[in-house]
Design an enzyme around this catalytic site. Structure first.
Site, PDB file in Angstrom:
ATOM      1  N   LEU A  18     -21.870 -16.918  14.409  1.00 42.79           N
ATOM      2  CA  LEU A  18     -20.773 -15.996  14.130  1.00 42.79           C
ATOM      3  C   LEU A  18     -20.060 -16.357  12.825  1.00 42.79           C
ATOM      4  CD1 LEU A  18     -19.116 -13.587  15.148  1.00 42.79           C
ATOM      5  CD2 LEU A  18     -17.645 -15.206  16.366  1.00 42.79           C
ATOM      6  N   LYS A  19     -19.961 -17.632  12.561  1.00 40.22           N
ATOM      7  CA  LYS A  19     -19.337 -18.077  11.301  1.00 40.22           C
ATOM      8  C   LYS A  19     -20.072 -17.461  10.103  1.00 40.22           C
ATOM      9  CE  LYS A  19     -18.995 -22.270   8.464  1.00 40.22           C
ATOM     10  NZ  LYS A  19     -17.542 -22.453   8.283  1.00 40.22           N
ATOM     11  N   LYS A 112      -0.991 -23.928  16.599  1.00 42.12           N
ATOM     12  CA  LYS A 112      -1.924 -24.548  17.549  1.00 42.12           C
ATOM     13  C   LYS A 112      -1.842 -23.910  18.922  1.00 42.12           C
ATOM     14  CE  LYS A 112      -3.116 -28.724  15.547  1.00 42.12           C
ATOM     15  NZ  LYS A 112      -4.425 -29.200  15.926  1.00 42.12           N
ATOM     16  N   CYS A 519     -14.921 -24.230  11.709  1.00 41.52           N
ATOM     17  CA  CYS A 519     -15.282 -25.081  12.837  1.00 41.52           C
ATOM     18  C   CYS A 519     -15.158 -26.542  12.428  1.00 41.52           C
ATOM     19  CB  CYS A 519     -16.729 -24.828  13.241  1.00 41.52           C
ATOM     20  SG  CYS A 519     -17.046 -23.132  13.696  1.00 41.52           S
ATOM     21  N   TRP A 564      -8.015 -36.519  16.894  1.00 38.66           N
ATOM     22  CA  TRP A 564      -8.984 -35.621  16.278  1.00 38.66           C
ATOM     23  C   TRP A 564     -10.427 -35.990  16.628  1.00 38.66           C
ATOM     24  CZ3 TRP A 564      -6.314 -34.716  10.820  1.00 38.66           C
ATOM     25  CH2 TRP A 564      -5.231 -33.851  11.033  1.00 38.66           C
ATOM     26  N   ASP A 602      -2.029 -42.609   7.294  1.00 38.60           N
ATOM     27  CA  ASP A 602      -1.710 -41.213   7.612  1.00 38.60           C
ATOM     28  C   ASP A 602      -1.688 -40.960   9.109  1.00 38.60           C
ATOM     29  OD1 ASP A 602      -1.657 -40.495   4.905  1.00 38.60           O
ATOM     30  OD2 ASP A 602      -3.814 -40.143   4.854  1.00 38.60           O
ATOM     31  N   HIS A 698      -0.513 -25.625   0.134  1.00 32.01           N
ATOM     32  CA  HIS A 698      -1.336 -24.672   0.889  1.00 32.01           C
ATOM     33  C   HIS A 698      -1.515 -23.379   0.128  1.00 32.01           C
ATOM     34  CE1 HIS A 698      -1.285 -27.390   4.213  1.00 32.01           C
ATOM     35  NE2 HIS A 698       0.024 -27.461   4.127  1.00 32.01           N
TER      36      HIS A 698
HETATM   37  N1  GLN Z   1      -4.540 -38.873   2.670  1.00 35.70           N
HETATM   38  C1  GLN Z   1      -4.982 -37.604   3.122  1.00 35.70           C
HETATM   39  C2  GLN Z   1      -5.248 -36.673   1.947  1.00 35.70           C
HETATM   40  O1  GLN Z   1      -4.560 -36.739   0.991  1.00 35.70           O
HETATM   41  C3  GLN Z   1      -3.980 -36.972   4.042  1.00 35.70           C
HETATM   42  C4  GLN Z   1      -4.420 -35.645   4.551  1.00 35.70           C
HETATM   43  C5  GLN Z   1      -3.635 -35.166   5.729  1.00 35.70           C
HETATM   44  O2  GLN Z   1      -2.589 -35.655   6.019  1.00 35.70           O
HETATM   45  N2  GLN Z   1      -4.124 -34.200   6.451  1.00 35.70           N
HETATM   46  O3  GLN Z   1      -6.121 -35.857   1.979  1.00 35.70           O
END
Ligand code: GLN
Ligand code: ZN
Length: 762
Positions: A18-19, A112, A519, A564, A602, A698
């Site tokens: 589907l993708k 989410k 995905c 994750w 992170d 973004h």
């Molecule tokens: N260190 C990661 C980056 O810069 C952090 C990404 C994230 O927080 N999703 O890509």
């Protein structure tokens, strides 16, 4: 008779069919009819596959070209102006404009889906929203399956969950629109009944959340109305957690049956006792959120115990997955490259349905009828428990040696701040970035070729070193204060470490839909986690050797690695997280020992790991914070520990954020124009340094220095000057150099402007 049921099938298809259809369509390479035919063929194949596996209640209408919540909004005519919809059926153009944006319109907000990694589109409702039925989608799907001689159980997102997952443009309570919505549901259900549909799965996943009295009253009103309308039998469906204090309510709502998630807490017996005979009890005994084979013998035992409590025995019991199988990959048999012992322990959607079907048969006909399946399950569990690497004595010993002191930095923050200031000598408002730089096609190609063994290590290393050297040189040139190496060697912030750590496996086809055509293939944590060798030392040291300015070490934190991934279910999540933390602690220590003065760990997934019910928050945050500290506290006072989180909703977890005891945290604030900093206001709330993002990465839009300086002035009104770092919202891997260079130049300029303002005021 006991029934085998499914609640939802992975919609993306084998090999992500589907993708590729969708992306071909968006690229203009596929016409609408080919897209629709392809999607229909996929549905038909999925229905047949499920029926062939012995599933009696095969779900329909859970398929989607993008997202099932968006499908509901479109079906109900809940489409804001601007998307080209004029009433009647919703065109593909309008549908994808809502999902992905189009010329002049932004897409709906995405968020989410409960505590999963699936994202849904948030319907945007007007205060006086009028709903109209643009099509009866469940009916169309039901009839489509009927034409193939298959009887399905249509799935509908229930009215209360639909509204509670929506947002009202005026900020009002969407539940106020319930009365306007119910007639449409009544009509959908009536038409289904007329077409011969016997059962409808009515999803009300909000039952897994804490609910206000108003929400509970809305459920009561909705189901009283719908049950009174005489449609098909409704299977009221809750998932992602136990009913808990909603159990009595759920049982008391009129329905033909009730589905409950039994994988996250034991209320099976209470339910068996509470639900009157004659109503179907659907038991979510197969975990739809993990990838592990079930212990079939134990599950059959559970089912029998429940049957023994029911007046109608096994008749009236439905065996089901805990939730839709949308959240697991399709078929474990595709993973031919995995170690057979591990592959034998896995169950993806297809294997889970086979388990459900076997359990229903075993419940009906007795153990002997499924002797083979039980024996295979026993053998797989024995093999797994004994497989090398699953339980390691060395790791158990290291874990046992962890004490409280290991989770505490040598000195409290103020002393560390002085030591770090002396070592680093940074200016006020120091500038930095979050880690990654653009992942160009050239880099991706080279990494992929390296992964396939097509180019030799020396050539790969030369190219990698070249990119890092360039990145260091131009960061210096721009005047950034704390540099990064750029993460060019990483395809993904979790997978990179999963590849390097013992106990993690990477799948080839283990795709799970994240949103739309996107995905992810989460790594699988199958064994005890340890670090066989340093993971980031080499490139970080290389980068540091090229400059006199500090280069930040860059690691993915233990909680994010956990949240994750698909996590083993034979030991507590907390224990798995501690193992990861210990492995990362070694990496942090090695970085520090080799002279790296700033190390960023992170944790973008810390918040999303919060349990759905508030009652579970404290326990989760407690071990999550301890794991982060275990990973990071082993360094001296003059090493700065930074962390990064990709959001800024901290108000309700501020204590935990502070308890991480990082020296600095960078967060996403550009879009919210720093309003989100309110949670951090005052050194009481957050005692250390903060990098509020000044560039919304973004979007392709490049802000100028004046705009960033204005954001920083807002930050200054909420934080002390010494607290403020200057950085983008997040990593830059999805941006391109044409955006990154001017944006970072502007960022450095903005920091300089602010420094000058402070100097002038003194
Ligand atoms: N260190 C990661 C980056 O810069 C952090 C990404 C994230 O927080 N999703 O890509
Ligand atoms: Zn981020």
């Amino acid at each position: 008779m006991s029934i085998a049921a499914n609640l939802g099938f992975p919609r993306i298809g084998a090999r992500r069919a589907l993708k590729f259809l969708l992306e071909g369509f968006w690229a203009g390479e596929i016409d609408p009819a080919t897209l629709q035919d392809g999607a229909a063929a996929l549905r038909a194949a999925h229905w047949r596959l499920q029926a062939g596996l012995g599933i009696g209640h095969v779900p329909s209408n859970e398929d989607s070209l993008y997202d099932h919540v968006l499908d509901m909004a479109c079906m109900l005519g809940a489409i804001p102006a601007g998307y080209g919809w004029q009433g009647g059926p919703v065109s593909l153009a309008s549908y994808f404009a809502l999902a992905r944006g189009a010329a002049g319109v932004k897409p709906l907000a995405m968020t989410k889906w409960f505590d999963t990694n699936y994202h849904y589109l948030v319907p945007l409702l007007a205060a006086d929203q009028r709903f109209t039925l643009t099509e009866n989608r469940p009916l169309a799907r039901f009839q489509e399956a009927r034409a193939l001689a298959l009887r399905t159980r249509p799935v509908l997102l229930g009215p209360v969950s639909f509204l509670m997952l929506s947002r009202r443009a005026d900020g009002g309570d969407p539940l106020a629109l319930l009365d306007a919505l119910l007639p449409l549901y009544t009509r959908i259900l009536g038409e289904l009944a007329d077409a011969g549909c016997v059962f409808v799965q009515m999803d009300e996943p909000v039952l897994a959340r804490d609910l206000s009295d108003a929400a509970r009253a809305a459920l009561r009103r909705a189901y009283d109305a719908l049950a009174g309308a005489g449609g098909p039998g409704l299977i009221l469906t809750s998932y992602f957690g136990p009913l808990g204090d909603h159990l009595d309510l759920a049982v008391s709502l009129p329905s033909a049956g009730l589905h409950v998630d039994l994988t996250r807490g034991g209320e099976a017996m209470a339910l068996a006792a509470a639900l009157p005979a004659g109503r179907l009890l659907s038991l979510g005994v197969i975990d739809g959120r993990n990838v592990w084979r079930a212990d079939l013998r134990a599950r059959l035992g559970d089912l029998r115990a429940i049957a023994a409590r029911r007046e109608d025995g096994a008749a009236g019991l439905i065996v089901a997955p805990s939730c839709s199988l949308l959240h697991v990959p399709l078929d474990a048999n595709e993973e031919r490259a995995l170690d057979p012992a591990l592959r034998g322990a896995l169950a993806f959607a297809v294997q889970k349905l086979a388990e459900i079907s076997a359990l229903a048969r075993g419940l009906e006909q007795g153990e002997a009828a499924i002797a083979d399946a039980l024996a295979a399950s026993d053998a797989a569990h024995r093999a797994r428990a004994a497989a090398p690497g699953v339980h390691r004595a060395d790791i158990a010993a290291r874990l046992a040696a962890v004490d409280e002191a290991m989770t505490r930095r040598a000195s409290p923050y103020p002393a560390r701040r002085a030591a770090q200031a002396a070592r680093l000598g940074l200016p006020l408002f120091p500038t930095t970035t979050i880690g990654s730089f653009p992942q160009t096609t050239e880099i991706r190609r080279l990494r992929a070729a390296h992964g396939r063994g097509e180019i030799d290590a020396a050539a790969y290393d030369r190219a990698m070193a070249g990119w890092i050297d360039d990145a260091i040189a131009w960061q210096e040139e721009l005047g950034i204060d704390v540099l990064v190496h750029g993460e060019f060697e990483r395809n993904d912030m979790v997978q990179y470490f999963a590849d390097a750590l013992d106990g993690f496996a990477i799948t080839r086809h283990g795709w799970v839909q994240s949103y739309g055509s996107r995905c992810v293939a989460p790594p699988i944590i199958w064994g005890d986690v340890a670090r066989p060798a340093a993971m980031t030392l080499r490139w970080t040291r290389h980068a540091q050797s090229r400059t006199a300015r500090p280069v930040k070490g860059m690691l993915t934190g233990p909680v994010t690695m956990l949240n994750w991934s698909f996590v083993r279910s034979d030991i507590p999540r907390e224990t798995v997280c501690r193992q990861i933390a210990l492995a990362l602690r070694e990496e942090v220590r090695d970085l520090a020992l080799s002279g790296i003065a700033v190390i960023q760990v992170d944790e973008p997934a810390l918040r999303e790991g919060l349990p759905l019910r508030r009652a579970g928050w404290a326990a989760y945050l407690d071990w999550a914070v301890r794991c982060f500290r275990l990973a990071t506290a082993g360094v001296g006072d003059d090493t700065a520990i930074h962390t990064h989180m990709c959001y800024s909703e901290f108000a309700d977890i501020m204590d935990a954020i502070a308890a991480l005891d990082a020296d600095a945290i960078s967060i996403e604030t550009a879009r919210g124009r720093m309003a989100l900093l309110d949670a951090f206001r005052g050194a009481d709330a957050y005692p250390a340094e903060i990098g509020p993002g000044v560039w919304d990465i973004h979007s392709p839009r490049v802000p100028d220095a004046a705009e960033m300086a204005a954001l920083l002035r807002r930050a200054r009104s909420r934080l002390a000057d010494w607290q403020i770092w200057v950085n983008p919202d997040c990593g830059l891997k999805t941006r391109n150099w044409a955006e990154v260079r001017p944006a970072l130049a502007a960022m450095v300029e903005a920091a300089r402007t602010l420094r000058a303002e402070v100097a002038a005021a003194e």
